[in-house]
Design an enzyme around this catalytic site. Structure first.
Site, PDB file in Angstrom:
ATOM      1  N   ASP A 259      -6.038  -5.189   1.632  1.00 20.16           N
ATOM      2  CA  ASP A 259      -6.402  -6.613   2.155  1.00 20.16           C
ATOM      3  C   ASP A 259      -7.717  -6.902   1.633  1.00 20.16           C
ATOM      4  OD1 ASP A 259      -8.435  -5.344   3.279  1.00 20.16           O
ATOM      5  OD2 ASP A 259      -7.495  -5.318   5.448  1.00 20.16           O
ATOM      6  N   SER A 260      -7.960  -8.393   1.772  1.00 26.14           N
ATOM      7  CA  SER A 260      -9.112  -8.811   1.099  1.00 26.14           C
ATOM      8  C   SER A 260     -10.237  -8.386   1.922  1.00 26.14           C
ATOM      9  CB  SER A 260      -8.954 -10.409   1.205  1.00 26.14           C
ATOM     10  OG  SER A 260      -9.000 -10.818   2.434  1.00 26.14           O
ATOM     11  N   GLY A 261     -10.477  -7.899   2.971  1.00 27.73           N
ATOM     12  CA  GLY A 261     -11.555  -7.770   3.790  1.00 27.73           C
ATOM     13  C   GLY A 261     -11.745  -8.873   4.992  1.00 27.73           C
ATOM     14  N   GLY A 262     -11.255 -10.060   4.660  1.00 28.69           N
ATOM     15  CA  GLY A 262     -11.773 -11.297   5.547  1.00 28.69           C
ATOM     16  C   GLY A 262     -11.270 -10.799   6.943  1.00 28.69           C
ATOM     17  N   PHE A 263     -10.227 -10.544   7.167  1.00 26.78           N
ATOM     18  CA  PHE A 263      -9.995 -10.288   8.557  1.00 26.78           C
ATOM     19  C   PHE A 263     -10.788  -9.364   9.462  1.00 26.78           C
ATOM     20  CE2 PHE A 263      -7.467  -8.037  11.795  1.00 26.78           C
ATOM     21  CZ  PHE A 263      -6.991  -9.321  12.613  1.00 26.78           C
TER      22      PHE A 263
ATOM     23  N   ASP B 185      -9.284 -14.853   2.341  1.00 25.84           N
ATOM     24  CA  ASP B 185      -8.708 -16.000   3.425  1.00 25.84           C
ATOM     25  C   ASP B 185      -9.672 -15.817   4.862  1.00 25.84           C
ATOM     26  OD1 ASP B 185      -7.487 -13.698   4.522  1.00 25.84           O
ATOM     27  OD2 ASP B 185      -6.017 -14.950   5.259  1.00 25.84           O
TER      28      ASP B 185
ATOM     29  N   GLN C 291      -2.093 -19.992   5.777  1.00 30.15           N
ATOM     30  CA  GLN C 291      -2.885 -20.052   7.145  1.00 30.15           C
ATOM     31  C   GLN C 291      -2.363 -21.392   7.754  1.00 30.15           C
ATOM     32  OE1 GLN C 291      -4.539 -18.088   8.819  1.00 30.15           O
ATOM     33  NE2 GLN C 291      -4.817 -16.275   7.307  1.00 30.15           N
TER      34      GLN C 291
ATOM     35  N   GLY D 175      -2.602 -14.730   9.754  1.00 28.23           N
ATOM     36  CA  GLY D 175      -2.949 -15.375  11.028  1.00 28.23           C
ATOM     37  C   GLY D 175      -1.994 -15.456  12.119  1.00 28.23           C
TER      38      GLY D 175
ATOM     39  N   ASP E  77       3.232  -4.838   7.337  1.00 25.01           N
ATOM     40  CA  ASP E  77       2.076  -3.642   7.716  1.00 25.01           C
ATOM     41  C   ASP E  77       1.716  -3.861   9.187  1.00 25.01           C
ATOM     42  OD1 ASP E  77       0.058  -6.024   7.260  1.00 25.01           O
ATOM     43  OD2 ASP E  77      -1.030  -4.308   8.042  1.00 25.01           O
TER      44      ASP E  77
ATOM     45  N   CYS F 157      16.797  11.144  14.907  1.00 19.24           N
ATOM     46  CA  CYS F 157      15.724  11.018  13.902  1.00 19.24           C
ATOM     47  C   CYS F 157      15.690  12.385  13.156  1.00 19.24           C
ATOM     48  CB  CYS F 157      14.362  11.014  14.700  1.00 19.24           C
ATOM     49  SG  CYS F 157      13.067  10.962  13.808  1.00 19.24           S
TER      50      CYS F 157
ATOM     51  N   CYS G 213      13.052  13.849  11.444  1.00 18.80           N
ATOM     52  CA  CYS G 213      11.638  14.015  11.219  1.00 18.80           C
ATOM     53  C   CYS G 213      11.401  15.351  11.595  1.00 18.80           C
ATOM     54  CB  CYS G 213      10.534  12.897  12.027  1.00 18.80           C
ATOM     55  SG  CYS G 213      10.046  13.316  13.726  1.00 18.80           S
TER      56      CYS G 213
ATOM     57  N   CYS H 137      11.027  15.823  15.642  1.00 15.78           N
ATOM     58  CA  CYS H 137      12.115  15.860  16.242  1.00 15.78           C
ATOM     59  C   CYS H 137      12.985  17.107  15.920  1.00 15.78           C
ATOM     60  CB  CYS H 137      13.051  14.509  15.987  1.00 15.78           C
ATOM     61  SG  CYS H 137      12.193  13.067  16.630  1.00 15.78           S
TER      62      CYS H 137
ATOM     63  N   HIS I  12       6.472  11.165  13.493  1.00 18.94           N
ATOM     64  CA  HIS I  12       7.751  10.403  14.304  1.00 18.94           C
ATOM     65  C   HIS I  12       7.776   9.050  14.227  1.00 18.94           C
ATOM     66  CE1 HIS I  12      10.982   9.534  16.613  1.00 18.94           C
ATOM     67  NE2 HIS I  12      10.222   8.628  17.099  1.00 18.94           N
TER      68      HIS I  12
HETATM   69 ZN   LIG Z   1      11.429  11.938  14.899  1.00 22.58          ZN
END
Ligand SMILES: [Zn+2]
Length: 375
Positions: free
Chosen positions: A91-95, A145, A188, A215, A265, A303, A305, A308, A334
């Site tokens: 990311d840009s760091g702005g947030f 931004d 934005q 945003g 994300d 699942c 994983c 599980c 998980h």
């Molecule tokens: Zn799982």
């Protein structure tokens, strides 16, 4: 354009695509686990890759302050530093400057702020943000931004959006083109369709490798998030990837893919893993709840994983109640598997032209038979 992107299939507005970066191919729709401080919390890099994720997000704000972008560059870049051979978006760091830093002041040039770690003074400009992301070695770079606070009056949102668009142009100008690397602009404009459209048009004029919608998920609610996407996404180029930043819950992802978003994300699966919350095909579980204390079943029988495959709800409940590190590790594992599996299922549904059916079945399965209280 040095960043390859192909849309392989469409179903309504939903797209199944493939993004080619310097560190591998990413099938979209894709979810990016958040690796804030050069680590996806409670996970090894190999463990993250084993979930199916092929791209993670790194945070410019955190890394510029500690351990420092120049230091990471001298140590071989962020991929090498964190032992992650696949793609990275920064990311840009702005947030985070706006949400974490002290004494921040926005001007035309950039943001001055004091570190939340040691109070040291910094200036983050579009040019410096892009330089930091190049030093880190990001495959995908984000333009700087300003994330407009919600709610804000239209006039304030307009002023903030126009500043972000001037910063987007400056970001684009200093971005160094390299094969397999790209820069995304960020739309934005708050919850105002007219401002979102103006922002999208400005970015398309500049020309980016991909387009993000920023945003959102800052308190406006899912219905409003979707309304903003309905207004914005059709104005974005069809041949470039689209990234919805910081969203969200599994149902948000399904609704956004339906509206043409390709990348996501969110800290939710990892943060929830550290607070005893598990996402499953039958809704969300709170593992601290006493009802799991005698339950020999896995978290999610569908699942595959390691959490599980090897452990019961009763054991995970015990780990969470005892504050054991392994509880956070297993639940994070998980949750990231769950998110990756959800993306696989959505890609398959789009390929099969069955996304509407998938979304309906998803909503029905997620509706809990008996809502589980927290605590
Ligand atoms: Zn799982």
């Amino acid at each position: 354009m040095t960043l390859g992107f192909n849309v392989l299939a469409r179903d309504g507005a939903a797209r199944r695509g493939r993004l080619k970066t310097a560190h591998g191919v990413i099938d979209t729709p894709a979810f990016m686990p958040v690796g804030t401080a050069a680590t996806v919390k409670a996970m090894t890099a190999a463990g993250v890759a084993a979930t199916g994720a092929r791209i993670v997000l790194g945070n410019t704000y955190h890394l510029m302050l500690r351990p420092g972008a120049e230091r990471i560059a001298a140590l071989g870049g962020l991929h090498h530093f964190m032992n992650w051979p696949h793609a990275i978006l920064t990311d840009s760091g702005g947030f985070q400057v706006m949400s974490l830093a002290k004494l921040r002041k926005i001007g035309e040039d950039g943001v001055t702020f004091r570190s939340h770690l040691d109070g040291s003074a910094h200036l983050l400009t579009p040019e410096r943000s892009i330089e930091i992301q190049r030093l880190l070695g990001a495959d995908l770079t984000m333009a700087l931004d300003e994330c407009t606070p919600y709610p804000s009056p239209w006039e304030a949102v307009e002023k903030s959006m126009e500043l972000s668009m001037r910063w987007a142009l400056r970001s684009r100008r200093v971005f160094a083109e390299r094969p397999g690397h790209g820069i995304f602009g960020i739309v934005q404009g708050g919850v105002h369709p007219d401002l979102r459209l103006r922002s999208a048009a400005r970015l398309v004029d500049i020309g980016f490798d991909g387009y993000a919608v920023g945003g959102l998920a800052i308190g406006e609610g899912q219905k409003t998030t979707f309304a903003v996407l309905d207004a914005t996404v059709p104005a974005l180029p069809a041949d470039r990837p689209r990234y919805l930043m910081g969203v969200g819950k599994p149902a948000d992802l399904v609704g956004a893919v339906m509206r043409g978003i390709d990348m996501f994300d969110c800290v939710l699966p990892t943060r929830s893993g550290r607070t005893a919350q598990a996402f499953t095909r039958r809704g969300t579980l709170n593992l601290r709840n006493a009802r799991h204390g005698d339950d020999p079943q896995p978290l999610d029988p569908e699942c595959g994983c390691p959490a599980c495959a090897g452990y019961s709800r009763a054991y995970l409940h015990h780990l969470c109640r005892s504050g054991e590190i392994l509880g956070a590790m297993l639940l994070t594992t998980h949750n990231l598997h769950y998110y990756a599996d959800l993306m696989v299922a959505m890609r398959r549904a789009i390929e099969n032209g069955a996304f509407a059916d998938f979304a309906a079945a998803f909503a029905e399965a997620q509706a809990p038979a008996s809502p589980e209280p927290n605590g």
